[in-house]
Design a protein around this motif. Structure first.
Motif, mmCIF file in Angstrom:
data_model
loop_
_atom_site.group_PDB
_atom_site.id
_atom_site.type_symbol
_atom_site.label_atom_id
_atom_site.label_comp_id
_atom_site.label_asym_id
_atom_site.label_seq_id
_atom_site.Cartn_x
_atom_site.Cartn_y
_atom_site.Cartn_z
ATOM 1 N N ALA A 48 0.836 -1.200 0.000
ATOM 2 C CA ALA A 48 0.000 0.000 0.000
ATOM 3 C C ALA A 48 0.873 1.254 0.000
ATOM 4 C CB ALA A 48 -0.931 0.004 1.202
ATOM 5 N N ARG A 49 1.921 1.258 0.782
ATOM 6 C CA ARG A 49 2.840 2.409 0.835
ATOM 7 C C ARG A 49 3.497 2.617 -0.533
ATOM 8 N NH1 ARG A 49 4.143 6.867 3.678
ATOM 9 N NH2 ARG A 49 6.338 7.333 3.576
ATOM 10 N N THR A 50 3.943 1.542 -1.167
ATOM 11 C CA THR A 50 4.580 1.645 -2.485
ATOM 12 C C THR A 50 3.608 2.222 -3.507
ATOM 13 O OG1 THR A 50 5.985 -0.237 -1.976
ATOM 14 C CG2 THR A 50 5.771 0.355 -4.294
ATOM 15 N N LEU A 51 2.385 1.704 -3.527
ATOM 16 C CA LEU A 51 1.391 2.209 -4.470
ATOM 17 C C LEU A 51 1.049 3.671 -4.207
ATOM 18 C CD1 LEU A 51 -0.944 -0.905 -4.653
ATOM 19 C CD2 LEU A 51 0.526 -0.014 -6.479
ATOM 20 N N LEU A 52 0.956 4.043 -2.941
ATOM 21 C CA LEU A 52 0.677 5.447 -2.615
ATOM 22 C C LEU A 52 1.842 6.351 -2.998
ATOM 23 C CD1 LEU A 52 -1.244 5.177 0.758
ATOM 24 C CD2 LEU A 52 -2.124 5.969 -1.441
ATOM 25 N N ALA A 82 1.522 6.849 -6.789
ATOM 26 C CA ALA A 82 0.453 7.818 -7.035
ATOM 27 C C ALA A 82 0.890 9.208 -6.596
ATOM 28 C CB ALA A 82 -0.817 7.410 -6.306
ATOM 29 N N GLY A 83 1.599 9.282 -5.491
ATOM 30 C CA GLY A 83 2.069 10.571 -4.987
ATOM 31 C C GLY A 83 3.036 11.251 -5.929
ATOM 32 N N VAL A 84 3.918 10.489 -6.542
ATOM 33 C CA VAL A 84 4.864 11.063 -7.506
ATOM 34 C C VAL A 84 4.112 11.598 -8.719
ATOM 35 C CG1 VAL A 84 6.714 10.483 -9.130
ATOM 36 C CG2 VAL A 84 6.856 9.723 -6.768
ATOM 37 N N VAL A 96 -0.890 18.975 -0.745
ATOM 38 C CA VAL A 96 -1.322 18.744 0.634
ATOM 39 C C VAL A 96 -2.009 17.380 0.739
ATOM 40 C CG1 VAL A 96 -2.952 19.513 2.419
ATOM 41 C CG2 VAL A 96 -1.474 21.163 1.265
ATOM 42 N N ALA A 97 -2.862 17.062 -0.229
ATOM 43 C CA ALA A 97 -3.570 15.782 -0.212
ATOM 44 C C ALA A 97 -2.598 14.607 -0.299
ATOM 45 C CB ALA A 97 -4.588 15.725 -1.352
ATOM 46 N N VAL A 98 -1.580 14.724 -1.144
ATOM 47 C CA VAL A 98 -0.588 13.652 -1.270
ATOM 48 C C VAL A 98 0.142 13.443 0.052
ATOM 49 C CG1 VAL A 98 1.643 13.068 -2.315
ATOM 50 C CG2 VAL A 98 -0.246 13.788 -3.755
ATOM 51 N N VAL A 99 0.575 14.510 0.668
ATOM 52 C CA VAL A 99 1.295 14.393 1.936
ATOM 53 C C VAL A 99 0.401 13.750 2.996
ATOM 54 C CG1 VAL A 99 2.302 15.732 3.830
ATOM 55 C CG2 VAL A 99 2.901 16.273 1.464
ATOM 56 N N GLN A 100 -0.853 14.172 3.061
ATOM 57 C CA GLN A 100 -1.756 13.648 4.080
ATOM 58 C C GLN A 100 -2.108 12.172 3.854
ATOM 59 O OE1 GLN A 100 -2.658 15.153 6.965
ATOM 60 N NE2 GLN A 100 -1.165 16.655 6.287
ATOM 61 N N VAL A 101 -2.307 11.773 2.601
ATOM 62 C CA VAL A 101 -2.630 10.363 2.350
ATOM 63 C C VAL A 101 -1.421 9.478 2.644
ATOM 64 C CG1 VAL A 101 -2.106 10.044 -0.110
ATOM 65 C CG2 VAL A 101 -4.082 8.942 0.861
ATOM 66 N N LEU A 102 -0.218 9.975 2.410
ATOM 67 C CA LEU A 102 0.980 9.207 2.748
ATOM 68 C C LEU A 102 1.164 9.076 4.262
ATOM 69 C CD1 LEU A 102 3.507 10.482 0.060
ATOM 70 C CD2 LEU A 102 2.496 8.205 0.238
ATOM 71 N N ALA A 135 -5.506 -0.579 3.610
ATOM 72 C CA ALA A 135 -4.593 0.145 4.498
ATOM 73 C C ALA A 135 -5.214 1.440 5.009
ATOM 74 C CB ALA A 135 -3.286 0.444 3.774
ATOM 75 N N LEU A 136 -5.944 2.134 4.152
ATOM 76 C CA LEU A 136 -6.542 3.402 4.574
ATOM 77 C C LEU A 136 -7.873 3.199 5.284
ATOM 78 C CD1 LEU A 136 -5.755 5.727 1.546
ATOM 79 C CD2 LEU A 136 -4.590 5.594 3.745
#
Length: 144
Positions: free
Chosen positions: A24-28, A31-33, A77-83, A137-138
């Motif tokens: 889940a962390r890898t996929l996020l 997506a974050g990149v 901001v959304a990317v940082v928060q979801v990570l 995960a979320l």
């Protein structure tokens, strides 16, 4: 009654969220990149729009720049928060990628690289954000 830790979503209580791990962390992160690159593009367009504001279209130029700049910042901001494990930004990120996917088809007649770049990035981010491991995960309180 003894007190035990409640597995409710971390952003509805006062508890700190638990960052996703593993797949889940890898996929996020993928997506974050993608979303961070989109946000950087929006911020670059914001600067270019502000630099090209002419006297006869100040209102339109400034309002467009403010909108695009705010959207770019919100995506970051959304990317940082979801990570960090927050669940609320995922819906915003999915919505933004669906809009990007739809918008990509408006650029079909322009430069040939625009449509596949926008659509490909949005598709990658959507697959990552909607994968079962990220959902689980979320949504620790309601596993899929």
């Amino acid at each position: 009654m003894s007190e035990t830790s409640d597995p409710t979503p971390s952003d509805q209580g006062g508890d700190d969220p638990v960052p996703p791990r593993g797949r889940a962390r890898t996929l996020l992160l993928v997506a974050g990149v993608v979303v961070a690159l989109q946000a950087a593009g929006l911020l670059a367009i914001t600067v270019l729009e502000l630099a090209s504001v002419e006297a006869d279209r100040v209102g339109l130029g400034v309002s467009t720049a403010v909108f695009l700049g705010a959207l770019g910042v919100l995506l970051l901001v959304a990317v940082v928060q979801v990570l960090r494990g927050r669940t609320w930004p995922r819906g915003f990120l999915v919505f933004s990628q669906l809009l990007c996917l739809a918008l990509s088809f408006n650029f079909r007649g322009d430069a040939p690289w625009i449509t596949p770049t926008l659509a490909g990035g949005a598709a990658v981010a959507l697959v990552c954000l909607l994968s079962p491991s990220v959902t689980q995960a979320l949504g620790r309180h309601d596993p899929v």
